[in-house]
Design a protein around this motif. Structure first.
Motif, short mmCIF file in Angstrom:
data_model
loop_
_atom_site.label_atom_id
_atom_site.label_comp_id
_atom_site.label_asym_id
_atom_site.label_seq_id
_atom_site.Cartn_x
_atom_site.Cartn_y
_atom_site.Cartn_z
N SER A 295 8.35 -16.80 -8.80
CA SER A 295 7.01 -16.70 -7.47
C SER A 295 6.96 -15.55 -6.74
N ARG A 296 7.88 -15.33 -6.72
CA ARG A 296 8.16 -14.32 -5.57
C ARG A 296 7.42 -13.32 -5.76
N VAL A 297 7.26 -11.60 -5.19
CA VAL A 297 6.75 -10.64 -4.93
C VAL A 297 8.08 -9.35 -4.77
N ALA A 298 8.10 -8.85 -5.27
CA ALA A 298 9.34 -7.74 -5.29
C ALA A 298 8.13 -6.24 -5.11
N LEU A 299 8.80 -5.12 -4.41
CA LEU A 299 8.13 -4.16 -4.27
C LEU A 299 9.94 -3.28 -5.41
N LEU A 300 9.62 -2.60 -6.32
CA LEU A 300 10.14 -1.65 -6.69
C LEU A 300 9.98 0.12 -6.07
N ASP A 301 11.29 0.30 -7.13
CA ASP A 301 11.43 2.23 -6.53
C ASP A 301 10.55 3.09 -5.54
N CYS A 302 12.11 2.97 -4.76
CA CYS A 302 11.47 4.11 -2.83
C CYS A 302 11.56 5.16 -3.10
N GLY A 303 11.36 5.81 -4.35
CA GLY A 303 11.68 7.09 -4.13
C GLY A 303 10.51 7.94 -3.20
N MET A 304 9.87 7.13 -3.00
CA MET A 304 8.14 7.88 -2.39
C MET A 304 8.10 7.03 -0.87
N VAL A 305 8.59 8.04 -0.20
CA VAL A 305 8.14 6.69 1.65
C VAL A 305 7.26 7.98 2.04
N GLY A 306 7.30 7.10 3.19
CA GLY A 306 6.22 7.76 4.55
C GLY A 306 6.28 6.75 5.49
N ARG A 307 6.70 8.03 6.60
CA ARG A 307 6.93 8.00 7.93
C ARG A 307 5.76 7.60 8.58
N LEU A 308 5.97 7.26 10.04
CA LEU A 308 4.53 7.11 11.14
C LEU A 308 5.00 7.35 12.42
N ASP A 309 5.26 8.27 12.80
CA ASP A 309 5.41 8.14 13.91
C ASP A 309 5.02 7.25 15.48
N PRO A 310 5.05 6.15 16.75
CA PRO A 310 4.71 5.29 17.34
C PRO A 310 2.57 5.95 17.50
N ARG A 311 2.78 6.93 18.13
CA ARG A 311 1.57 7.87 18.22
C ARG A 311 0.38 7.52 17.52
N THR A 312 0.69 8.43 16.26
CA THR A 312 0.42 8.30 14.81
C THR A 312 -0.08 7.10 14.91
N GLN A 313 1.30 5.37 14.68
CA GLN A 313 0.07 4.54 14.06
C GLN A 313 -0.61 3.66 15.03
N GLN A 314 -0.74 3.85 16.57
CA GLN A 314 -1.62 3.27 17.13
C GLN A 314 -3.11 4.20 17.22
N ILE A 315 -3.16 5.90 16.94
CA ILE A 315 -4.73 5.99 16.63
C ILE A 315 -4.57 5.58 15.36
N LEU A 316 -4.36 5.64 14.54
CA LEU A 316 -4.40 4.95 12.84
C LEU A 316 -5.53 3.72 12.88
N THR A 317 -4.74 3.08 14.40
CA THR A 317 -5.42 1.34 14.96
C THR A 317 -6.59 1.81 15.56
N GLU A 318 -6.26 2.66 16.29
CA GLU A 318 -7.90 2.88 16.47
C GLU A 318 -9.05 2.85 16.06
N MET A 319 -8.46 4.15 14.70
CA MET A 319 -9.23 4.28 14.00
C MET A 319 -10.13 3.44 12.93
N LEU A 320 -8.65 2.05 12.78
CA LEU A 320 -9.50 0.88 11.37
C LEU A 320 -10.89 -0.01 12.71
N LEU A 321 -10.63 -0.15 13.79
CA LEU A 321 -11.40 -0.21 14.64
C LEU A 321 -12.71 0.54 14.88
N ALA A 322 -12.77 1.87 15.15
CA ALA A 322 -13.66 3.01 14.75
C ALA A 322 -14.79 2.57 13.82
N ILE A 323 -13.57 2.54 12.41
CA ILE A 323 -14.08 2.50 11.09
C ILE A 323 -14.88 1.19 10.99
N VAL A 324 -14.53 -0.11 11.75
CA VAL A 324 -15.26 -1.56 11.34
C VAL A 324 -16.34 -1.12 12.20
#
Length: 548
Positions: A295-324
């Motif tokens: 009954s647990r959940v597994a994540l498979l195939d980590c061949g494709m990954v993405g990265r976000l720097d702290p500045r981009t994370q902050q902007i995207l967090t604010e973008m979530l609120l702006a969209i809402v």
């Protein structure tokens, strides 16, 4: 022109283009005029990529992560591309295994199932049992795939060079995209990279304040056996996410509640990856999400990954609120902050585009809003305004779209905003106070103390410079160089005019009172000099073209 330089593979590509009716690429490859790109319909483009083979299927999968380049219809069609290739015979796979293993095959594995459990364009997976009895999955690279990829990479780069000569290619930097794709494809040939990504993801998800880490599983890597062409990892016994039959699972008492718990877990797992860790699994399609027998959940195939720097994370967090909040002005500002393009942008037009886009959702219930669709529309607005966003924005949008799509299919009663609201609240709290509020408060108090001690001294220095007239201001105003040169020329001419007038008046005064030969000569000389200067002034004014 293009065909004469390389191998029969290019003729095969041209035949695929012709067979599917893509005249633009036919003209481009044969040296014809093709200034404006003419993409085939989404379905035709998908068929072309499938006909061209596994490498181009990978290209289509990459393009499906770039909504900043293609509109929603293409993204949706290309997102359905899967590696559907026949498996390689076991005899060929066995040869690869024996080359990659340090010890004999029989000593390393107790059993190996020759029938693959999955076959992709790069590798295929077999189930095996180690000599010590542990169940593992063997991901084995297809024989000769490295040579095939090298040939197709050369072709893709050649096509990119041709497209780069068009206005479309220059605007969207097609050569850079081709280079990004080739690097990603070459990286997939090195399974040690995927193994490293898998370990990093497992470490990141081993602790959390949002979910129970014991409920999410990422396979452990057997580094002793893993090589560039062989990936050996823990076998996870389960079924693809959407195939889970919770209604008949003896471990589940309330299937509806269990579906709610699992979708909540998934959102929290991926929001932590996106907005806290900055390292995320970028391909959460149904085949890479498994529901295990416990009954647990597994994540498979980590061949494709993405990265976000702290500045981009902050902007995207604010973008979530702006969209809402349906705040078009804030969306425009945040988009410009994300942009890595130096091209000028008309802010008012960008705000109007966002306003028109968001206005559609003014009277729509939050429960009915498809959030990933809004993210795609945000990227579409940026593309229409020729704003080039970082490539990881495509992976970010694709990850959210896949996550929301799988979650809604698994749990039709999903309310996206109810799931993410507490997470957004906590993200803003973390941005304001950090992980340790006491430490952040003490750091702020020290900054205020430092500012209070330094401010009187800084003000004193400023006042001292003002009163002693030693304060210097360095201003740079663009567009004033021409005005400055014009004023300099006018001042010079005025000075010469005054000088000529003075010489003429002096000569006239001397001439009227000249009683000696020397005074007469001086008067004549002054008249001559004044005449020459006056003539030069007239000629220079006429040559400048500024007489009127």
């Amino acid at each position: 022109m293009f065909l004469t330089q390389t191998v029969p593979r290019q003729r095969e590509i041209l035949e695929v283009f012709l067979r599917n009716g893509w005249d633009y690429m036919r003209r481009l490859l044969t040296g014809g005029k093709a200034d404006e790109p003419q993409l085939p319909t989404p379905a035709v483009l998908k068929n072309i990529l499938v006909d061209l083979g596994p490498v181009y299927v990978k290209l289509g999968q990459l393009l499906s992560t770039r909504p900043d380049l293609l509109n929603a219809a293409y993204i949706e069609e290309l997102s359905t591309l899967q590696d559907e290739v026949p498996p390689v015979p076991w005899s060929e796979i066995e040869i690869i295994l024996r080359k990659e293993l340090k010890r004999p095959l029989a000593e390393t594995f107790k059993t190996v199932n020759p029938i693959p459990v999955a076959a992709g364009s790069i590798a295929q997976t077999h189930r095996a049992t180690l000599a010590d009895g542990r169940e593992v999955a063997l991901k084995v690279q297809r024989p000769g795939i490295d040579l095939t990829i090298a040939q197709d990479i050369a072709l893709i780069q050649g096509i990119a060079d041709l497209v780069a000569r068009t206005e479309f290619g220059q605007t969207y930097e097609i050569k850079s995209i081709a280079e990004e794709f080739t690097k990603a494809l070459e990286a997939e040939l090195d399974f040690t990279r995927e193994a490293g990504f898998t370990d990093q993801l497992r470490r990141n998800l081993s602790k959390s304040r949002w979910f129970d880490p014991t409920q999410i599983v990422v396979a452990e890597i057997n580094w002793e056996l893993t090589t560039e062409k062989l990936l050996v990892m823990e076998w996870l016994d389960g079924v693809p996410f959407l195939s889970a039959d919770l209604d008949n699972d003896p471990n589940v008492k309330d299937p509806a509640l269990k579906r709610k718990e699992i979708t909540t877990l998934l959102f929290r797992v991926f929001f932590q990856q996106l907005y806290i860790d900055g390292f995320f699994h970028a391909d959460p399609h149904p085949g890479n999400l498994f529901y295990l027998k416990d009954s647990r959940v597994a994540l498979l195939d980590c061949g494709m990954v993405g990265r976000l720097d702290p500045r981009t994370q902050q902007i995207l967090t604010e973008m979530l609120l702006a969209i809402v909040d349906l705040d078009a002005q804030r969306c425009a500002q945040l988009t410009l902050q994300l942009s890595d393009s130096a091209q000028p942008v008309i802010l008012s037009r960008l705000e109007n585009d966002y306003d028109r886009m968001l206005r559609k959702y003014h009277n729509v219930s939050l429960t009915q809003i498809n959030f990933s669709q809004i993210i795609y529309e945000v990227l579409q607005v940026a593309r229409n305004n020729k704003i080039r966003l970082p490539s990881n924005m495509g992976l970010y949008a694709k990850t959210l779209a896949n996550l929301e799509g799988v979650a809604r299919t698994f749990n039709p009663d999903l309310n996206f905003f109810d799931e993410v609201k507490p997470l957004i609240t906590d993200l803003f709290r973390r941005q304001l106070l950090g992980d340790n509020p006491v430490r952040s408060l003490l750091r702020t108090a020290l900054d205020i103390k430092s500012l209070s001690l330094q401010s009187p001294r800084q003000i004193e220095l400023l006042l001292d410079r003002v009163t002693s007239e030693t304060l210097q201001w360095n201003l740079s105003l663009r567009g004033l160089d021409g005005v400055r040169r014009t004023m300099d020329d006018a001042a010079n001419r005025l000075s010469f005019s005054i000088l000529v007038g003075s010489l003429i008046m002096g000569a006239a005064i001397i001439s009227t009172r000249a009683q000696t030969t020397q005074l007469s000569f001086l008067s004549t000389t002054l008249f001559a000099v004044a005449s020459l200067l006056g003539l030069w002034l007239i000629v220079s004014t006429l040559r400048s073209g500024r007489l009127r």
